[in-house]
Design an enzyme around this catalytic site. Structure first.
Site, PDB file in Angstrom:
ATOM      1  N   SER A 142      47.115  -1.711  17.030  1.00  0.00           N
ATOM      2  CA  SER A 142      46.360  -2.255  18.148  1.00  0.00           C
ATOM      3  C   SER A 142      45.800  -1.094  18.980  1.00  0.00           C
ATOM      4  O   SER A 142      45.095  -0.241  18.455  1.00  0.00           O
ATOM      5  CB  SER A 142      47.248  -3.187  18.973  1.00  0.00           C
ATOM      6  N   HIS A 176      47.888 -10.944  14.791  1.00  0.00           N
ATOM      7  CA  HIS A 176      48.197  -9.718  15.520  1.00  0.00           C
ATOM      8  C   HIS A 176      49.664  -9.643  15.922  1.00  0.00           C
ATOM      9  O   HIS A 176      50.213  -8.549  16.068  1.00  0.00           O
ATOM     10  CB  HIS A 176      47.320  -9.661  16.771  1.00  0.00           C
TER      11      HIS A 176
END
Length: 711
Positions: A562, A683
């Protein structure tokens, strides 16, 4: 913008063809090339064909790596430790999550008294039973004040969209839901269990195209009523990127609502007297530029954890009928080298007074202290097992008539799986009362927190986890970090870290600027125009490890995901000679166009916006995709992306992968650039088995490059 009508074939020896567009954007008078814009379109046949060929190449390379079988066995053993969370008490019932060996997901349990007075525990929400495919995850949950109903939220395939349900705790039957579009929604129950406040996005057809991830509203819902009839409490006419928090005090009088534009470090706060039927009144504005975490405690006091005048946070109190900042009274002051992260009021009883438990993080290591609840005076400390992280605090509620002197403490460190400690302000610590349920013998490791100086002289810290107490020889070393959004990297149990160290490697976690390890000033020192400091801190960590004899550049791997993927993407383009191998997961890499995708618009306060000339200069100063240079011998790189990621678009990694494959002068057989694509995960949360499979590919890739024998 210009583009060639017949782009050349982009075939590079050893890699699938990826043609390069002659496409250049004119942004504020600056030419910005984007040769792989076409890879932004995941649904195009061209992109799908490229991905298919890349996957075939990646699987051939990864499946042939040495040590995979031993690594899989070790990771499976280490993850079988499981976990248990602190209990949330409601009217004598305790709600907690637990994962035992063999389970792919945590299970939400309820613990209650049986007729014979003994405690009994039973599963309440088990996503493996709801969806045996393993694609469904439990996002969050909240029991009613009476403990007879429970709201919980599920996502499927990693999309994090959070569909809300309500279940009867006694029978396990669903009594409400599904209510969709509840991503990042808290649930605040009113007394009686008939209603709650929550947060929901508007339907896509009611918002401008491209803004489907925004436009949230705070709503009041009646259990069992059609959600289309829910009353809108707040949100209309406010910033469409706002994230909202909602809380109702234990006795149901006061409603508190917070709003934060995207991830910006500033809050607005409203309060409403529900007994008087008043509308929410704002008493903190985002323009004040402060963070505020407010609640009304069981005594009726308004408590505010805030950065107002205290970048490391302090605790204030006020009368909820007079909540203005001028009325705030400091209860627990800011400390100069520790971050105040939370507070919990223990109710007290006939034989002991109430007590305030305060959680601080000192250089990323958790500390607990006790204070007088009205004066804030320090009354004691709560002993913890060592350098580690408190993952949660809880105490009994007003309707639970036992253990009023106790606090339950979620705990983990580098070798301790998530479990629960117990402490009594009367009798002292009871130790680890709920250890993780799996019996795992972690490898012998040595953990130290060391300091070093960054390029500008700033003192920075990092945790070093190694099989030896001091450098004995250069070893394969894996350095990781984050450095953004005020997120702190703390000590915590990691099967990947322990497997790496068990094989003889060194695992390092750096506390970079941009994170929250040293408070809000530390965060702001690594955001916007200061972002390069984060990368400088990371490079300096690598150089210090080499200088101290822990490793060499040929044995140094880096990994991040990320915002941490942006970190390692910048690291490999800025200092390719310093790092031998890179795992870059779910990354941001095209910092000129990041706002065009998914939640990107909510991060422009952290990074800046390409719409503003000065801020475009910041972004172009480090944007990894725009700093790939032909003829450079780049490290081995493995990108890992997830098709259902609804935060960071996988197109960042696709474009960067194509750019590096085209540019690198390294032999693809010795320094490959690969992309690993995974479907039906996103995610965030995923099953344990899929986490193990991902870690095997990542660690085996880095081990081969750095010479670590996985055995």
């Amino acid at each position: 913008m210009t583009a060639s009508s017949a782009p050349p074939n982009g075939a590079v020896d050893g890699y699938p063809a990826a043609h390069r567009l002659d496409l250049v954007d004119d942004l504020h008078g600056r030419p910005v090339p984007d040769p792989y814009r076409w890879l932004e379109r995941v649904d195009s046949p061209e992109t799908e064909s490229w991905h298919r060929e890349q996957e075939e190449l990646t699987r051939r390379r990864l499946d042939g790596l040495p040590g995979r079988e031993a690594l899989t066995a070790r990771l499976t053993e280490l993850t079988s430790a499981g976990s248990v969370s602190v209990p949330t008490w409601r009217a004598g019932r305790a709600f907690l999550t637990r994962r035992v060996p063999g389970q792919d997901h945590v299970v939400l349990h309820v613990r209650e008294r049986a007729d014979d007075g003994s405690w009994r525990e039973r599963p309440l929400v088990d996503v493996a039973e709801i969806d045996p495919s393993g694609r469904t995850t439990l996002d969050t949950w909240s029991p009613s004040l009476e403990g007879d109903l429970l709201a919980y939220q599920l996502s499927v395939g990693g999309d994090e969209h959070s569909v809300l349900f309500v279940v009867d705790v006694r029978t396990g039957e669903r009594v409400d839901g599904p209510i969709d579009r509840c991503r990042y929604s808290p649930v605040a129950w009113l007394p009686g269990g008939k209603e709650f406040y929550y947060v929901r996005r508007l339907p896509a057809e009611l918002v401008p195209a491209g803004e489907e991830h925004f436009h949230r509203r705070v709503l009041r819902h009646v259990v069992g009523q059609d959600s289309s009839e829910d009353e809108v409490v707040l949100g209309a006419g406010l910033d469409p990127t706002n994230y909202y928090g909602v809380r109702v005090c234990p006795r149901g009088r006061w409603l508190l609502v917070t709003a934060r534009p995207g991830t910006a470090p500033r809050d607005s706060v409203w309060i409403a007297d529900l007994h008087a039927g008043g509308a929410p009144t704002q008493f903190v504005d985002q323009r004040d530029g402060i963070r505020v975490d407010p609640w009304v405690d069981r005594t009726g006091a308004l408590v505010l954890r805030t950065t107002d005048g205290a970048p490391r946070w302090r605790l204030c109190v006020a009368d909820p009928e007079r909540p203005a900042r001028a009325e705030w009274r400091e209860l627990v002051a800011e400390e100069p080298d520790a971050v105040l992260e939370g507070a919990l009021l223990l109710p007290g009883g006939p034989e002991h007074p109430s007590s305030l438990v305060v959680l601080r993080s000192r250089h990323a290591r958790s500390e607990l202290s006790t204070h007088h609840p009205t004066t804030g005076e320090l009354t004691g400390t709560v002993p913890l097992p060592g350098p580690g992280a408190v993952t949660g605090l809880s105490a009994v509620d007003e309707q639970t008539r036992h253990d009023e002197d106790r606090v339950w403490i979620g705990w983990t460190d580098f070798v301790t799986p998530p479990g629960v400690l117990e402490h009594s302000v009367v009798t002292g610590p009871a130790g680890l009362v709920s250890p993780a349920p799996g019996a795992v013998a972690p490898p012998e490791v040595h953990t130290d927190q060391i300091t070093y100086h960054s390029a500008d002289g700033q003192l920075v810290r990092m945790f070093v986890v190694a099989p030896v107490a001091a450098p004995d020889r250069p070893r394969p070393t894996l350095l990781t970090g984050y450095g953004g959004f005020s997120v702190s990297r703390r000590p915590g149990y990691s099967s990947a870290a322990l497997a790496w160290v068990a094989a003889g490697g060194v695992w390092v976690v750096a506390s970079l600027r941009g994170g929250g390890e040293e408070g809000e000033d530390w965060h702001r020192a690594g955001m916007r125009q200061h972002k390069q400091r984060v990368f400088d801190d990371f490079h300096a960590a690598a150089e210090h490890l080499v200088a101290q004899g822990w490793t060499t550049p040929d044995q140094l791997a880096i990994m991040g995901g990320s915002n941490g993927g942006l970190l390692v993407g910048a690291a490999l383009t800025q200092r390719p000679e310093l790092y031998r191998a890179v795992v870059c997961s779910a990354p941001l890499l095209d910092m000129v166009r990041y706002e065009h995708f998914l939640l990107g618009r909510t991060w422009n306060d952290e990074y800046g916006s390409a719409e503003v000339p000065e801020e475009l200069d910041w972004l172009l100063g480090y944007s990894p995709y725009h700093h790939v240079v032909s003829g450079v011998r780049y490290p081995s790189v493995l990108f890992t992306v997830f098709d259902s990621d609804t935060r960071v678009d996988p197109c960042h990694a696709r474009k960067m992968c194509a750019a590096l494959q085209h540019a690198t002068s390294g032999d693809p057989a010795e320094r490959p650039v690969l992309i690993r694509r995974e479907t039906e995960v996103g995610h965030g949360a995923r099953s344990v088995s899929r986490s193990v499979a991902l870690s095997v590919d990542q660690l085996a890739f880095l081990a081969e490059a750095t010479g670590l024998d996985l055995g």
